[in-house]
Design an enzyme around this catalytic site. Structure first.
Site: not given
Ligand code: AMP
Length: 285
Positions: A32-34, A37, A153, A187
């Protein structure tokens, strides 16, 4: 972009790359990349020859089955995002590849997982450590990239890396935000339009907290919680003020030498949002 799914093709490819002396960077994600990521991928690309992004929704880090079920998934779009962002390798394993046998390891994180996300989501960080150590084992990256949005984390992964004596450099990257300040998160798509509007109050309040220098730690915590809870769509789960070095709660504003972080989890309906803010000068005025 190369897409790797099975253990054997992944190990073969990564071994071949390692042999040529290339440095490998890994960005673990749950898809669910933004743009947040993608910013991690950009950091990774700037420091490594080959950038690997993994996409795996890790069941062992979800303590709530409903949260796991409703977690947004869109692999096709994610692969397109990665390809356009210049990712070299997408690692998209299935559950059997990550956990050929159940992972029963229990990590001892000391006090690190007893507060905030650790106490709100029992078992969550143990699951995070399991999946990340498994990803490190398969990919064998030189560096791995994590977002400061999930600040606890990062501390957990640093501890896990030290406990297992893994030769991986852990890099922390800044939080990317929407234009109105809401921290980007997979989310966020689960918020209804009204909740999405309300959610901006979280980052706004954290920002205002930086200037409430006259308040004691206790009063500042209460002010943040009350200000956010004034919004009918939001309910604070915790707001904690911690030392950035060890993430343990700070009681006073008397140590100019420490950087302090305010960490928050808020519920908007069934959606759980986290954020944090760095206080670089936390002493009272
Ligand atoms: P997730 O897919 O939510 O588990 O996140 C994967 C990685 O992306 C984790 O290291 C998160 O901390 C990082 N991440 C999530 N949201 C953001 C954001 N808004 N800015 C920078 N890194 C993020």
């Amino acid at each position: 972009m190369i897409i790797l799914r099975t253990l054997s093709e992944t190990v073969d490819k990564l071994t071949e790359i390692k042999k040529t002396g290339h440095q490998i960077g890994l960005v673990p994600t749950m898809g669910a990349l933004h743009k947040g990521h993608v910013s991690l991928l950009d950091c990774c690309k700037s420091e490594n020859d080959i950038s690997v992004v993994s996409i795996f929704v890790n069941p062992t880090q979800f303590n709530d089955p409903e949260d796991l079920e409703k977690y947004p998934r869109n692999q096709e779009k994610d692969l397109q995002v990665l390809s356009e962002a210049g990712c070299d390798i997408a690692f998209v394993p299935d559950e059997k590849t990550i956990y050929p046998v159940p992972d029963n390891r229990i990590f001892d994180f000391g006090n690190l997982d007893k507060i905030m996300e650790g106490s709100s989501r029992p078992g969550h960080f143990n699951g995070v450590a399991q999946v990340v150590s498994r990803l490190f084992d398969i990919i064998k990256p030189d560096r791995a990239y994590f977002g400061e949005k999930d600040i606890q984390q990062i501390a957990i992964i640093r501890k896990m890396t030290a406990l297992l004596k893994l030769p991986v450099i852990i890099r922390a990257c800044p939080t990317l935000r929407e234009n109105d300040g809401l921290a980007m998160s997979s989310r966020n798509v689960l918020l209804n339009p009204r909740q999405r509007k309300s959610a901006v109050v979280i980052s706004q309040t954290l920002k205002m907290a930086l200037y409430k220098k006259e308040l004691s730690v206790g009063r500042l915590k209460q002010w943040v919680i009350d200000t956010i809870n004034l919004n009918d769509d939001l309910e604070v789960e915790y707001f904690e003020i911690v030392d950035s070095c060890n993430l343990q709660p700070v009681q006073n504003r008397d140590k100019p030498e420490i950087v302090v972080i305010g960490c928050i989890a808020v519920r908007a309906g069934n959606v759980r949002l986290i954020d944090n803010v760095f206080f670089h000068n936390f002493v009272s005025t």
